[in-house]
Design a protein around this motif. Structure first.
Motif, mmCIF file in Angstrom:
data_model
loop_
_atom_site.group_PDB
_atom_site.id
_atom_site.type_symbol
_atom_site.label_atom_id
_atom_site.label_comp_id
_atom_site.label_asym_id
_atom_site.label_seq_id
_atom_site.Cartn_x
_atom_site.Cartn_y
_atom_site.Cartn_z
ATOM 1 N N LEU A 206 0.816 -1.208 0.000
ATOM 2 C CA LEU A 206 0.000 0.000 0.000
ATOM 3 C C LEU A 206 0.856 1.267 0.000
ATOM 4 O O LEU A 206 1.982 1.272 0.499
ATOM 5 C CB LEU A 206 -0.916 0.020 1.231
ATOM 6 N N SER A 207 0.281 2.339 -0.521
ATOM 7 C CA SER A 207 0.952 3.635 -0.502
ATOM 8 C C SER A 207 0.971 4.190 0.922
ATOM 9 O O SER A 207 0.250 3.709 1.813
ATOM 10 C CB SER A 207 0.217 4.610 -1.416
ATOM 11 N N ALA A 208 1.758 5.222 1.134
ATOM 12 C CA ALA A 208 1.825 5.861 2.450
ATOM 13 C C ALA A 208 0.466 6.417 2.850
ATOM 14 O O ALA A 208 0.059 6.336 4.020
ATOM 15 C CB ALA A 208 2.876 6.971 2.437
ATOM 16 N N THR A 209 -0.270 6.972 1.889
ATOM 17 C CA THR A 209 -1.605 7.520 2.179
ATOM 18 C C THR A 209 -2.554 6.415 2.638
ATOM 19 O O THR A 209 -3.294 6.578 3.619
ATOM 20 C CB THR A 209 -2.182 8.208 0.931
ATOM 21 N N ALA A 210 -2.524 5.285 1.942
ATOM 22 C CA ALA A 210 -3.394 4.169 2.303
ATOM 23 C C ALA A 210 -2.991 3.575 3.647
ATOM 24 O O ALA A 210 -3.844 3.170 4.447
ATOM 25 C CB ALA A 210 -3.358 3.112 1.221
ATOM 26 N N GLN A 211 -1.695 3.530 3.919
ATOM 27 C CA GLN A 211 -1.241 3.041 5.214
ATOM 28 C C GLN A 211 -1.756 3.924 6.348
ATOM 29 O O GLN A 211 -2.216 3.418 7.385
ATOM 30 C CB GLN A 211 0.283 2.985 5.243
ATOM 31 N N ASP A 212 -1.688 5.220 6.170
ATOM 32 C CA ASP A 212 -2.189 6.141 7.195
ATOM 33 C C ASP A 212 -3.685 5.951 7.408
ATOM 34 O O ASP A 212 -4.176 5.977 8.546
ATOM 35 C CB ASP A 212 -1.909 7.584 6.796
ATOM 36 N N MET A 213 -4.425 5.743 6.322
ATOM 37 C CA MET A 213 -5.868 5.525 6.435
ATOM 38 C C MET A 213 -6.163 4.246 7.201
ATOM 39 O O MET A 213 -7.050 4.213 8.064
ATOM 40 C CB MET A 213 -6.493 5.462 5.043
ATOM 41 N N LEU A 214 -5.420 3.191 6.913
ATOM 42 C CA LEU A 214 -5.632 1.922 7.605
ATOM 43 C C LEU A 214 -5.353 2.067 9.100
ATOM 44 O O LEU A 214 -6.113 1.581 9.937
ATOM 45 C CB LEU A 214 -4.740 0.844 6.991
ATOM 46 N N LEU A 215 -4.285 2.726 9.449
ATOM 47 C CA LEU A 215 -3.960 2.942 10.861
ATOM 48 C C LEU A 215 -5.043 3.747 11.571
ATOM 49 O O LEU A 215 -5.300 3.564 12.754
ATOM 50 C CB LEU A 215 -2.615 3.658 10.982
ATOM 51 N N ASP A 216 -5.705 4.617 10.819
ATOM 52 C CA ASP A 216 -6.737 5.479 11.391
ATOM 53 C C ASP A 216 -8.077 4.773 11.535
ATOM 54 O O ASP A 216 -8.953 5.229 12.261
ATOM 55 C CB ASP A 216 -6.915 6.714 10.508
ATOM 56 N N LYS A 217 -8.245 3.631 10.835
ATOM 57 C CA LYS A 217 -9.556 2.970 10.777
ATOM 58 C C LYS A 217 -9.675 1.750 11.674
ATOM 59 O O LYS A 217 -10.670 1.025 11.582
ATOM 60 C CB LYS A 217 -9.859 2.559 9.327
ATOM 61 N N LEU A 218 -8.699 1.499 12.529
ATOM 62 C CA LEU A 218 -8.784 0.347 13.419
ATOM 63 C C LEU A 218 -10.018 0.453 14.297
ATOM 64 O O LEU A 218 -10.321 1.507 14.849
ATOM 65 C CB LEU A 218 -7.532 0.244 14.291
ATOM 66 N N GLU A 219 -10.720 -0.663 14.437
ATOM 67 C CA GLU A 219 -11.932 -0.707 15.252
ATOM 68 C C GLU A 219 -11.763 -1.698 16.392
ATOM 69 O O GLU A 219 -10.828 -2.501 16.408
ATOM 70 C CB GLU A 219 -13.139 -1.114 14.395
ATOM 71 N N VAL A 220 -12.684 -1.664 17.326
ATOM 72 C CA VAL A 220 -12.706 -2.628 18.420
ATOM 73 C C VAL A 220 -13.597 -3.788 17.998
ATOM 74 O O VAL A 220 -14.774 -3.600 17.697
ATOM 75 C CB VAL A 220 -13.261 -1.997 19.720
ATOM 76 N N PRO A 221 -13.065 -5.035 17.950
ATOM 77 C CA PRO A 221 -13.869 -6.155 17.491
ATOM 78 C C PRO A 221 -14.948 -6.537 18.486
ATOM 79 O O PRO A 221 -14.833 -6.292 19.686
ATOM 80 C CB PRO A 221 -12.836 -7.295 17.350
ATOM 81 N N ARG A 222 -16.027 -7.118 17.973
ATOM 82 C CA ARG A 222 -17.130 -7.583 18.809
ATOM 83 C C ARG A 222 -17.263 -9.088 18.657
ATOM 84 O O ARG A 222 -16.794 -9.675 17.692
ATOM 85 C CB ARG A 222 -18.447 -6.901 18.389
ATOM 86 N N VAL A 223 -17.961 -9.711 19.608
ATOM 87 C CA VAL A 223 -18.224 -11.155 19.512
ATOM 88 C C VAL A 223 -19.103 -11.411 18.298
ATOM 89 O O VAL A 223 -20.066 -10.686 18.051
ATOM 90 C CB VAL A 223 -18.918 -11.671 20.801
ATOM 91 N N ILE A 224 -18.776 -12.457 17.547
ATOM 92 C CA ILE A 224 -19.574 -12.812 16.377
ATOM 93 C C ILE A 224 -20.846 -13.498 16.843
ATOM 94 O O ILE A 224 -20.802 -14.536 17.485
ATOM 95 C CB ILE A 224 -18.777 -13.769 15.464
#
Length: 228
Positions: A206-224
């Protein structure tokens, strides 16, 4: 040595072993399990689809007696089937009966070793929980790939990231089979953690821009538990 034809692939996909094994699980709706297993070290490919039924060529809107399922290919030198079963049973409510067959808990074993391990794991969980475990165990027969829109569900809805993945994987099957796509989809659902992501993010192509977006989009997982 990396083959010249593979040099365009992300670094994470340039040394995939040939001797992979397959596991097939059903644990409610299949979007989040796809992300969960895609985040696991040693898992090389994930895909969602339908299995366990008798009708041919099921679709999401004509599922008949099939079950929503995630199928994974993994490197047994890195992760064992027993470990995948532990993740399976600890990541959804197997002691709660599904309200609809489509979302039931099930394991489809591919060989005798898997069969023995899953029966033992189910027995252990019943002993530990003191409750009935509703996971059904079937021999694996056939897997029907789900429609494109269901594959790597959250990643496909991040348009900036998807533009880069489409550039790396022009056809849908190569995207579905991408280890990088499986990992990124897992991170978007909140599996893994920031420290691990920072360690391997450069291997995703991924590009640097896409990497920054991914780092910014981390979520807290929930039970399935989509099937309740």
């Amino acid at each position: 040595m990396t083959k010249a034809a593979d040099t365009h692939k992300p670094l994470i996909e340039q040394s995939i072993p040939k001797d992979l094994e397959t596991a097939t699980f059903a644990m409610g709706c299949f979007w989040r399990p796809d992300a969960l297993f895609g985040s696991i070290e040693g898992v090389v490919r994930t895909r969602v689809g339908y299995t366990g039924g008798t009708t041919e060529n099921p679709t999401y809107w004509m599922l008949a007696d099939h079950i929503e399922t995630v199928q994974i290919d993994y490197d047994p030198a890195v992760t064992e089937y027993r470990a995948l079963l532990n993740i399976f049973f600890s990541s959804h409510k197997a002691t709660q009966e599904a309200w609809k067959r489509q979302y039931m808990s099930a394991v489809f074993f591919h060989n005798r070793e898997q069969e023995g391990l899953v029966y033992q794991a189910k027995k252990n969980l019943e002993a530990q929980s003191g409750s009935k475990v509703y996971t059904t165990i079937y021999p694996y027969r056939q897997f029907y790939l789900a429609e494109d829109r269901h594959q790597k569900y959250k990643l496909q809805r991040r348009l900036t990231l998807m533009r880069e993945f489409r550039s790396m994987y022009p056809d849908m099957m190569s995207f579905i089979n991408s280890t990088a796509a499986a990992r990124v989809n897992g991170y978007l659902y909140g599996y893994g953690n920031r420290e691990r992501l920072q360690q391997e993010i450069n291997s995703f192509g991924l590009s640097a821009t896409a990497q920054d977006m991914l780092l910014d989009k981390l979520e807290v997982p929930r039970v399935i538990n989509c099937g309740s």
